[in-house]
Design a protein around this motif. Structure first.
Motif, PDB file in Angstrom:
ATOM      1  N   ILE A 209       0.853  -1.196   0.000  1.00 28.94           N
ATOM      2  CA  ILE A 209       0.000   0.000   0.000  1.00 28.94           C
ATOM      3  C   ILE A 209       0.888   1.245   0.000  1.00 28.94           C
ATOM      4  O   ILE A 209       1.767   1.380   0.851  1.00 28.94           O
ATOM      5  CB  ILE A 209      -0.921   0.005   1.234  1.00 28.94           C
ATOM      6  N   PRO A 210       0.673   2.149  -0.938  1.00 25.94           N
ATOM      7  CA  PRO A 210       1.523   3.340  -1.011  1.00 25.94           C
ATOM      8  C   PRO A 210       1.301   4.275   0.172  1.00 25.94           C
ATOM      9  O   PRO A 210       0.319   4.148   0.901  1.00 25.94           O
ATOM     10  CB  PRO A 210       1.070   4.036  -2.306  1.00 25.94           C
ATOM     11  N   LEU A 211       2.207   5.209   0.332  1.00 21.91           N
ATOM     12  CA  LEU A 211       2.033   6.234   1.351  1.00 21.91           C
ATOM     13  C   LEU A 211       0.820   7.092   0.993  1.00 21.91           C
ATOM     14  O   LEU A 211       0.435   7.195  -0.164  1.00 21.91           O
ATOM     15  CB  LEU A 211       3.281   7.119   1.440  1.00 21.91           C
ATOM     16  N   LEU A 212       0.254   7.696   2.022  1.00 25.61           N
ATOM     17  CA  LEU A 212      -0.942   8.510   1.851  1.00 25.61           C
ATOM     18  C   LEU A 212      -0.761   9.600   0.789  1.00 25.61           C
ATOM     19  O   LEU A 212      -1.672   9.893   0.017  1.00 25.61           O
ATOM     20  CB  LEU A 212      -1.282   9.148   3.208  1.00 25.61           C
ATOM     21  N   GLN A 213       0.437  10.157   0.757  1.00 25.95           N
ATOM     22  CA  GLN A 213       0.691  11.274  -0.162  1.00 25.95           C
ATOM     23  C   GLN A 213       0.530  10.868  -1.630  1.00 25.95           C
ATOM     24  O   GLN A 213       0.185  11.700  -2.464  1.00 25.95           O
ATOM     25  CB  GLN A 213       2.118  11.822   0.038  1.00 25.95           C
ATOM     26  N   VAL A 214       0.832   9.616  -1.928  1.00 23.13           N
ATOM     27  CA  VAL A 214       0.792   9.190  -3.337  1.00 23.13           C
ATOM     28  C   VAL A 214      -0.331   8.187  -3.603  1.00 23.13           C
ATOM     29  O   VAL A 214      -0.493   7.720  -4.722  1.00 23.13           O
ATOM     30  CB  VAL A 214       2.139   8.568  -3.772  1.00 23.13           C
ATOM     31  N   LEU A 215      -1.099   7.895  -2.586  1.00 22.26           N
ATOM     32  CA  LEU A 215      -2.161   6.895  -2.755  1.00 22.26           C
ATOM     33  C   LEU A 215      -3.300   7.429  -3.625  1.00 22.26           C
ATOM     34  O   LEU A 215      -3.783   8.535  -3.408  1.00 22.26           O
ATOM     35  CB  LEU A 215      -2.733   6.511  -1.380  1.00 22.26           C
TER      36      LEU A 215
END
Lengths: 389, 102
Positions: A209-215
């Motif tokens: 799961i990507p980081l929130l910034q790039v999700l």
């Protein structure tokens, strides 16, 4: 939907729309009868089998909208069996065709009595219960008494799986990015898997799961590994993923299935010189997995001089199949290839695609159902030969 | 500056984009304020799906990346059940931190 969902639904809506449902369901059931009759002549015809499945699925789905739970419940058993038939796990023998026609009659009766459920007598209910038992006997379901197997030819694998106690399946699923947007929810799929047995362990791959910034919150990055203890067959487990199968990397490993189990099934098989078909027949992989493996094998073009992809290797990588099982199946294949032309009237092959295949298929020529799965479009002979001879 | 981020009642594909924005803003504030342990209020969550869990996964990853420990405050039954079902029960431990959540 609960069994009593009908009570929650606006009765005036039902009164208005029910005639349309009855009319459409009758049409679908008429089509099913016609398809079953056509399949008597061409039992492996995938197009007909798909159409048959769709009819049952449509009747069940429409009945669900109206909360007609008797139709939903009974048709569900028919639909499950038809799914296994079209996946090649069960052959549509004449006796099974007759059984399905009897089921069709019962669904028709339920449709005709949809507006006045009192017309459905206990005798009808008993007849349906008997039919369900017969359907499950064909599917090799251990929870029912196989009183009358209806003369259907179940594969050794299905029968074997049915007879065994619960097994621990290792399931790994990487859901595709479009999963959410297509209205599918991995959480629901895992919940459904839980109804097939007991999920003894599960983990979600957080690192995927990507980081929130790039999700992109509407793109799915979920990936789970779980251990499911169940008596369900591979087909049933795969069925849980049927709505996402085009958008999900799925691997099923049955660690509890010892090599001896497959070896026994291999010994019991008539000689079949095709690796993919052998593996499907003993239930080590599903037809869908074989199809996917063949697509990979065909879609890969190695550099000149480099060895081409071996089907066994592809299947091991894609399905988690144990190397020992591939080796045992290969041994079976090679033994059969070395033997004189096999006398196996039960073989159901694709139309020959190469001169080599035609030569190899001499033994099956004249078998009444030799071109049985025409239209499936799967060059199994070609791929298995190239990949493993 | 709110020390605790309250999750909405619905944490699904329909709200994920909006909640992500709110979380990003809140995270920026926490980072600027030097928060060491973040609290995620979860008592009101009554509808959660895979997309909602994924959003929490991204949050967990991000907090771990920022070496910030965190925990759910009063997680609702719906949230607990969903986390357990999809193999994320570790989030329900008293404190998930840089080490625990990684």
């Amino acid at each position: 939907m609960s069994a009593d969902a009908g009570a929650d639904i606006d009765q005036s809506f039902i009164a208005e729309a029910l005639p349309a449902f009855v009319s459409e369901a009758r049409e679908q059931l008429g089509a099913m009868e016609q398809l079953l009759l056509e399949l008597e002549q061409d039992p492996g015809n995938r197009e007909l089998l798909d159409a048959l499945f769709r009819c049952a699925h449509t009747v069940k789905g429409s009945a669900g909208i109206f909360g007609l739970h008797k139709i939903v419940a009974f048709t569900h058993h028919v639909e499950t069996l038809l799914d296994q038939v079209r996946e090649g796990a069960i052959t549509l023998a004449p006796a099974l065709g007759t059984l399905l026609l009897r089921c069709n009659d019962q669904i028709l009766h339920l449709v005709d009595t949809a507006s006045g459920p009192d017309a459905d007598t206990s005798a009808h209910a008993e007849a349906r219960a008997d039919l369900v038992t017969e359907l499950h006997a064909v599917m090799g379901d251990p929870q029912t008494t196989p009183a009358s197997p209806a003369g259907a030819t179940t594969t050794a694998a299905t029968a074997g799986a049915g007879a065994s106690a619960s097994a621990r399946w290792l399931i790994s699923a990487r859901f595709g990015t479009e999963c959410f947007r297509n209205g599918m929810d991995p959480l629901s799929i895992v919940r459904y898997l839980g109804t097939l047995g007991s999920i003894v362990a599960i983990s979600c791959d957080q690192s995927a799961i990507p980081l929130l910034q790039v999700l992109d919150p509407e793109s799915c990055n979920l990936s789970v590994e779980l251990t499911l203890e169940t008596t369900a067959t591979r087909q049933t487990i795969e069925g849980a993923f049927s709505f996402v199968k085009d958008d999900c990397e799925l691997r099923l490993v049955e660690p509890a299935a010892p090599l001896e189990h497959y070896a026994r099934l291999l010994d019991a098989m008539p000689d079949r010189p095709l690796l993919g078909e052998i593996l499907v027949k003993i239930g080590a992989i599903t037809q869908a997995q074989l199809d996917a493996g063949l697509r990979t094998q065909h879609g890969t073009h190695p550099a000149p001089g480099a060895p081409s992809l071996r089907l066994g290797d592809v299947l091991q990588q894609q399905t988690g199949l144990a190397p020992e099982v591939v080796a045992a199946a290969l041994q079976k294949q090679n033994k059969a290839s070395a033997a004189p032309a096999p006398d196996d009237s039960r073989r159901r092959h694709q139309p020959a695609r190469r001169a080599g295949d035609r030569r190899r298929r001499r033994g099956a020529a004249g078998a009444p159902d030799a071109p049985g799965r025409a239209g499936r479009g799967q060059p199994a002979d070609d791929a298995a030969d190239r990949g493993n001879s | 500056m709110a020390e605790c981020f309250e999750l909405p009642a619905e944490l699904t594909i329909y709200t994920a984009a909006e909640v992500r924005q709110l979380l990003l803003t809140w995270l920026g504030e926490q980072e600027a304020g030097g928060t060491e342990v973040a609290a995620i209020g979860a008592s009101g969550v009554n509808d959660i799906d895979g997309a909602g869990l994924q959003l929490l996964g991204a949050l967990s990853q991000t907090l771990a990346h920022q070496a910030m420990a965190w925990h759910f405050r009063n997680p609702s039954n719906a949230l607990i059940e969903a986390c357990q079902t999809l193999g994320s029960a570790a989030w329900l431990l008293p404190t998930s931190g840089a080490g625990a959540a990684a």
